[in-house]
Structures are given as structure tokens and as C-alpha cells.
Design a protein around this motif. Structure first.
Motif, short mmCIF file in Angstrom:
data_model
loop_
_atom_site.label_atom_id
_atom_site.label_comp_id
_atom_site.label_asym_id
_atom_site.label_seq_id
_atom_site.Cartn_x
_atom_site.Cartn_y
_atom_site.Cartn_z
N ARG A 102 11.87 6.92 5.88
CA ARG A 102 11.22 7.72 4.83
C ARG A 102 12.12 8.87 4.39
O ARG A 102 11.92 9.45 3.34
CB ARG A 102 9.91 8.32 5.34
N LEU A 117 5.52 9.16 14.49
CA LEU A 117 5.59 7.85 13.82
C LEU A 117 5.78 7.98 12.30
O LEU A 117 6.42 7.14 11.68
CB LEU A 117 4.29 7.08 14.10
N PHE A 118 5.26 9.03 11.72
CA PHE A 118 5.38 9.19 10.27
C PHE A 118 6.80 9.57 9.86
O PHE A 118 7.32 9.10 8.85
CB PHE A 118 4.39 10.27 9.78
N TRP A 125 11.76 4.55 15.31
CA TRP A 125 10.46 4.29 14.68
C TRP A 125 9.95 2.90 15.08
O TRP A 125 8.78 2.73 15.44
CB TRP A 125 10.57 4.38 13.14
N ARG A 129 6.47 2.13 16.82
CA ARG A 129 5.43 1.40 16.08
C ARG A 129 4.94 0.22 16.93
O ARG A 129 3.75 -0.07 16.99
CB ARG A 129 5.97 0.94 14.73
N ARG A 374 11.05 6.67 0.53
CA ARG A 374 11.90 5.79 1.33
C ARG A 374 13.34 6.25 1.15
O ARG A 374 13.69 6.82 0.11
CB ARG A 374 11.80 4.33 0.87
N PRO A 435 -2.89 2.18 -1.85
CA PRO A 435 -3.51 3.39 -1.28
C PRO A 435 -3.04 3.68 0.14
O PRO A 435 -3.04 4.84 0.57
CB PRO A 435 -5.00 3.05 -1.30
N PHE A 436 -2.64 2.64 0.87
CA PHE A 436 -2.17 2.84 2.24
C PHE A 436 -0.69 2.52 2.37
O PHE A 436 -0.19 2.28 3.47
CB PHE A 436 -2.96 1.96 3.21
N GLY A 437 0.03 2.47 1.24
CA GLY A 437 1.42 2.03 1.29
C GLY A 437 1.46 0.53 1.43
O GLY A 437 0.46 -0.17 1.18
N ASP A 438 2.61 -0.01 1.86
CA ASP A 438 2.70 -1.46 2.08
C ASP A 438 3.92 -1.76 2.94
O ASP A 438 4.77 -0.89 3.16
CB ASP A 438 2.79 -2.21 0.74
N ARG A 441 5.82 -0.34 7.07
CA ARG A 441 5.46 1.07 7.29
C ARG A 441 4.10 1.41 6.69
O ARG A 441 3.76 2.59 6.51
CB ARG A 441 6.54 2.00 6.73
N CYS A 443 0.19 2.25 6.39
CA CYS A 443 -0.59 3.18 7.23
C CYS A 443 -1.11 2.47 8.49
O CYS A 443 -1.82 1.47 8.39
CB CYS A 443 -1.76 3.71 6.43
N PHE A 448 -8.97 2.39 10.90
CA PHE A 448 -9.73 3.52 11.43
C PHE A 448 -10.28 4.35 10.26
O PHE A 448 -11.45 4.73 10.24
CB PHE A 448 -8.83 4.38 12.31
C1 HEM Z 1 -8.40 7.13 3.93
C2 HEM Z 1 -7.57 7.38 4.89
C3 HEM Z 1 -6.07 7.24 4.87
C4 HEM Z 1 -5.20 7.04 3.83
C5 HEM Z 1 -5.54 6.90 2.35
C6 HEM Z 1 -3.86 6.95 4.40
C7 HEM Z 1 -2.71 6.74 3.66
C8 HEM Z 1 -1.44 6.58 4.22
C9 HEM Z 1 -0.25 6.29 3.46
C10 HEM Z 1 -0.17 6.17 1.95
C11 HEM Z 1 0.78 6.18 4.35
C12 HEM Z 1 2.24 5.88 4.00
C13 HEM Z 1 2.47 4.38 4.06
C14 HEM Z 1 3.83 3.93 3.55
O1 HEM Z 1 4.77 4.72 3.53
O2 HEM Z 1 3.97 2.74 3.15
C15 HEM Z 1 0.25 6.40 5.67
C16 HEM Z 1 0.99 6.34 6.83
C17 HEM Z 1 0.49 6.67 8.06
N1 HEM Z 1 -0.84 6.94 8.37
FE1 HEM Z 1 -2.40 6.92 7.08
N2 HEM Z 1 -3.96 7.10 5.75
C18 HEM Z 1 -5.28 7.27 6.08
C19 HEM Z 1 -5.81 7.44 7.35
C20 HEM Z 1 -5.06 7.52 8.50
C21 HEM Z 1 -5.60 7.72 9.83
C22 HEM Z 1 -7.09 7.85 10.14
C23 HEM Z 1 -4.54 7.76 10.70
C24 HEM Z 1 -4.52 7.91 12.19
C25 HEM Z 1 -5.53 7.83 12.99
C26 HEM Z 1 -3.33 7.56 9.91
C27 HEM Z 1 -2.05 7.54 10.43
C28 HEM Z 1 -0.93 7.24 9.70
C29 HEM Z 1 0.41 7.15 10.30
C30 HEM Z 1 0.75 7.42 11.76
C31 HEM Z 1 1.29 6.77 9.27
C32 HEM Z 1 2.77 6.48 9.42
C33 HEM Z 1 2.96 5.00 9.75
C34 HEM Z 1 4.41 4.55 9.96
O3 HEM Z 1 5.31 5.07 9.33
O4 HEM Z 1 4.61 3.63 10.78
N3 HEM Z 1 -3.68 7.42 8.59
N4 HEM Z 1 -1.12 6.63 5.56
#
Ligand code: HEM
Length: 498
Positions: A102, A117-118, A125, A129, A374, A435-438, A441, A443, A448
């Protein structure tokens, strides 16, 4: 005299340096937006225009010009903006190994919780992961479901009280209390009792994580542009007192659990198991160190608390405005629960298809993570072209730009869950809903986050009807910090429904 010559020389060198840097995209043959000294394409910091909005603006400029991608300069550093959803998918999924970082600044030495992890990249990473993925399995989600359901009780009690008293509800505040209880309980194993009094320490230090001050912005830009140097001189982006608070809290909880042999179904428990060699050597998984455990608990809190409460606030706002959609969702909730003898179970969540549509449309219209960063880690030739993205180039995918693009979502400001119905969802162009990436990496907390949002909505909509209170300023004014948020809260009226 010498000073004047020195000054002229410095100015001339700086000017040359800028001019030279600003030829980068031209030489590459990639369309670009004309930059200016000293900020390149960045808006002046004192205008406080957040990155999410700036990248969406770049996306729109290139899109309006009919380009598939484009280049910008953040100060002097080149940043690449893909526009074509195929390019987006290549970066996130197909050619992900060229973009597995990232490029976010962290400082493991001075602030270990920033290395999580983020933020981590590459092999570190990947290994983390792998270790953490089982923590988010269906089995573990089922285990945490009960803990989550318990947290809906005080929320429901609060709703009964305010409804009986005919008070308006401050939605953001109420949902923040709920998500603080959930993540406090599921990550740290702590009863926050936020509905009794908002745990001021959690709220105080939680807010410090997404500090939007100009000084933090300048520090972030500096660290982003000069990562190695910033690490050497010990720059950290989070206030030390917030970092100390979360570190001490995680360590104290860990020690208390291990010393007193306390077991709970929560993230802390799953991570404690990962630190215990005897379990993991058998399963041939490398164990977590103490610093790693603390950093992951922190990021679960940081990533889970604001995203979920904002998403739920936007959702309730839209349902209060569009009462026909609210009625339809309530009908679905009630009819599905009937099948489960009136009980909210983990399995019942999956049967609520319209709920899924409503949540998808909420995240489409209000993407919480408005852009995906990225970094290119190896020279990358864009498929079907002779253009090469150089190793080290920063890439920003504008989720806000894609989600609000009328080509992919006609009438983008309209809240229309039908876009995600069974008949229509096949029409969504791959790479335009993120909304959660893709890709690898994506989310990790996706399931949860969705489970939390669903349990909350079911608890609220089953028994209460919501309408807009006059204190809510419409249209909503958004702010974009680490996540998309509201400038002022949403106020709703509620009525008990039989
Ligand atoms: C509605 C709720 C949530 C949204 C919209 C959201 C959205 C995102 C997005 C957009 C990313 C970046 C993905 C990418 O770069 O492709 C991300 C990464 C991440 N999220 Fe969430 N998230 C949510 C809830 C959560 C929760 C509840 C947790 C933990 C309990 C969490 C933990 C993480 C972590 C650790 C990453 C980094 C993952 C990695 O790089 O391996 N997120 N999230």
C-alpha cells in the motif's frame, strides 16, 4: 553578497528540480494534469481538501477527457490514477504481485503498533495475513455472533427509552456507542458499557487515530514522500499518547487473560492462541510475537469502529428518507425471523437478501474507504500497451470516483438498492464496486463488519420505524478523513411498531 548568491542558487536549483520532476508523465507518454510549484497537483493544504476528494477529482478529469488512466504529482512525487475498470482489476487482482504494497508510512522501531496488517508490505504482510486469516473464518464469526448480539441489548433499551420519551435520536452518537461496545468486546474483551457513559478514553484516543489537523496532513505528506528518511529521524503519524493507550490496554488484557486462564470467544483469544507455541508448532504455523499481537488488536479496533458506525448511520439516514424501502426491509426481516421462531440467529442473516441490497447500495453511495492506495513493486507493463509503470510509483484507485460514475451507476446520487437485485447485479461492471477493496488485500474484517451491521439493523428495524427529524441538515455534508464520515450528525424520530 555570498548569501544572495547562495539564495539565487538554491532558488534556481529548486526550480530546475521541480521542472525536471514535472516532466515524468510527459516523457512516459501518460496523460497528466498540469502541475504547479510547490504542491504539484495537490490542493493547497490550508484548503483542507481531503485526499479522497482530490483523487475523485483526478479520476473525473481523466474520465471526462476519455482517458483510461492518468498521472498526477503529489508535491513532486508521481502518482498514477487508473480509470478503466479493467486496469483497476489488473492492479488489484490479476497482476496483484506487482502491487502488493500500500505504500503507507509506518515506523516499527518507534511506534510498533503502526506496523500492522494494514500498513505492512511484501513478505511480512503475506506471512501475517496467512496467520490471521483463520481468525475471520465462518466458525470464528459464529462464535462471536453471540457476543455481538449481547451488545445489541443496551442499544435496544436506549431505543425503547428515547421512543417512549419522544426524543430525537442522535444516530451517529448512538451507533458509535454500539460499535465501540462491539469492537471493545470482540477485540479487547472489554465491556465498554458505552450506553451508560461513552467510554471517554476509547472515544478520545479513537478520535486521535484519524486526526485531520493540517500539521498531521503535512507530516503525512512528508513521510509519504521521504519514507526512509522519516523512519531514520523517527517520525510517527499517530499521537504517542494514543499509541501508548492502545498498547497498554492490549498488553494488560493479554496478561490478565493468560495469568487467570480466562477464555472468551473474541479476537484477543484467537490471537493469544497464535502466540502460544505448543498449539501452533503442531499445526506448523509460525507464531505471533507480542508486538505483532498488540498491533493487530489495534488495527482491528481502528479499522472496525469508525467504518461500521458510519456505514450504519448513512444506511439509517437513507431508510428514514426513503420510507418505502424501510418498510420493505422491515417486512423482509420479520418474515425471515418468523422462519427462525422469531430468533435472530447467525443463519437467519444470510436469508435477508434485500438487506444485502440495501447495505451494498449504502456502501456504493458512501464508500467508507474512498480510495485504495497501492505501490508498484516491480516495473509493470500495462497489458495491451507499451507503457510501463515504474517500480516505486504510487497508485491511487478512486473508489469514490468509480462508485459515483454515472456510466456505471446512472443517477449516482439516487439511493436505489435495485441496482443490486438478482436481476440487476449481473450488470455491475467488474472493478466498479469496491467497498471492501479487492484481491488478496481485500478487507480481512469484511464478514465481521457486515455481520455487525446486519445484527444492528435487524434489532432496530424489527421494532422501530424511523423518520427524518428537522435537526438533520439535508443534503448531508460529508467529511473525508481516514474514512468517509459526516460533518454533523443525523437526527431521526422513532416510533415503536407492533
Ligand atoms: C463496514 C465495515 C468496513 C469497511 C467498509 C471496510 C473497508 C476496508 C477497505 C476498503 C480496506 C482496504 C482494502 C484494499 O486495499 O483492497 C480494508 C482493509 C482492512 N480492513 Fe476493513 N472495512 C470494514 C470493517 C473492518 C473490520 C470490522 C475490521 C477488523 C475487525 C477490518 C480490518 C481491516 C484490515 C486489517 C484491513 C487490511 C487488510 C490487509 O491489508 O490485508 N475492517 N477495509
Amino acid at each position: 553578497m555570498f548569501l544572495i548568491y547562495a539564495l539565487i542558487l538554491i532558488c534556481a536549483w529548486t526550480y530546475y528540480f521541480y521542472k525536471k520532476s514535472f516532466t515524468y508523465w510527459h516523457v512516459k507518454g501518460i496523460p497528466y494534469i498540469k502541475p504547479s510549484i510547490p504542491f504539484g497537483n495537490l490542493e493547497y493544504p490550508w484548503k483542507s481538501i481531503p485526499p479522497i476528494v482530490q483523487y475523485a477529482k483526478y479520476y473525473k478529469i481523466f474520465k471526462d477527457r476519455g482517458e483510461k488512466h492518468g498521472g498526477t504529482y503529489l508535491l513532486t512525487r508521481p502518482a498514477y490514477i487508473p480509470v478503466d475498470p479493467e486496469y483497476v482489476r489488473n492492479i488489484l487482482i490479476r497482476d496483484y504481485h506487482y502491487f502488493d504494497s500500500r505504500g503507507i508510512y509506518y515506523n516499527e522501531r518507534v511506534q510498533p503498533i503502526s506496523s500492522n496488517l494494514f500498513t505492512l508490505d511484501g513478505d511480512k504482510w503475506k506471512s501475517l495475513r496467512q496467520k490471521l486469516s483463520p481468525t475471520f473464518s465462518t466458525g470464528k464469526m459464529k462464535m462471536m455472533f453471540e457476543t455481538m448480539m449481547k451488545c445489541t441489548e443496551p442499544l435496544h433499551d436506549r431505543m425503547k427509552r428515547v421512543t417512549a420519551n419522544r426524543e430525537a435520536i442522535d444516530v451517529k452518537d448512538t451507533l458509535c456507542r454500539f460499535t465501540t461496545d462491539v469492537i471493545g468486546s470482540c477485540a479487547f474483551g472489554i465491556e465498554c458499557n458505552s450506553f451508560e457513559s461513552l467510554n471517554t478514553e476509547f472515544a478520545k484516543y479513537g478520535n486521535m487515530i484519524s486526526d485531520k489537523s493540517i500539521s498531521t496532513f503535512i507530516k503525512t505528506m512528508f513521510a509519504f514522500n521521504f519514507q526512509d528518511f522519516s523512519r531514520k529521524i523517527g517520525i510517527v503519524l499517530m499521537k504517542q499518547e494514543a499509541s501508548d493507550f492502545f498498547t497498554n490496554l492490549a498488553m494488560d488484557t493479554y496478561n490478565q487473560r493468560v495469568r487467570n486462564n480466562i477464555y472468551r470467544d473474541d479476537f484477543m483469544q484467537f490471537l493469544i492462541e497464535l502466540t502460544e507455541k505448543k498449539v501452533n508448532l503442531q499445526e506448523n504455523i509460525k507464531v505471533l510475537s507480542m508486538d505483532e499481537l498488540v498491533a493487530q488488536i489495534f488495527i482491528f479496533f481502528a479499522a472496525g469502529f469508525d467504518t461500521s458506525s458510519s456505514m450504519l448511520t448513512f444506511c439509517l439516514f437513507e431508510l428514514a428518507v426513503n420510507t418505502d424501502l424501510q418498510d420493505r426491509l422491515r417486512k423482509e426481516i420479520r418474515s425471515v425471523l418468523e422462519k427462525y421462531n422469531g430468533e435472530i440467529t447467525y443463519e437467519s442473516l444470510a436469508d435477508m437478501k434485500y438487506m444485502e441490497q440495501v447495505m451494498n447500495e449504502t456502501m456504493r453511495k458512501y464508500p467508507l474507504g474512498g480510495f485504495l492506495p497501492r505501490t508498484c513493486t516491480e516495473n509493470y507493463k500495462i497489458p495491451g500497451t507499451n507503457t510501463v509503470i515504474d517500480k516505486g510509483t504510487q497508485v491511487f484507485i478512486s473508489v469514490l470516483g468509480l462508485h459515483r460514475d454515472p456510466e456505471f451507476y446512472p443517477d449516482p446520487d439516487k439511493f436505489d438498492p435495485e441496482r443490486f437485485s438478482n436481476e440487476n447485479k449481473g450488470k455491475i461492471v467488474p472493478g466498479t464496486f469496491l467497498p471492501f477493496g479487492d484481491g488478496p488485500r481485500i478487507c480481512i474484517g469484511l464478514r465481521f463488519g457486515l455481520m455487525q451491521a446486519k445484527t444492528c439493523l435487524i434489532r432496530l428495524l424489527k421494532d422501530f420505524e424511523f423518520s427524518l427529524n428537522s435537526r438533520t441538515k439535508v443534503p448531508l455534508e460529508l467529511t473525508f478523513g481516514f474514512v468517509t464520515n459526516l460533518k454533523e450528525s443525523v437526527w431521526l424520530n422513532s416510533r415503536r411498531v407492533k
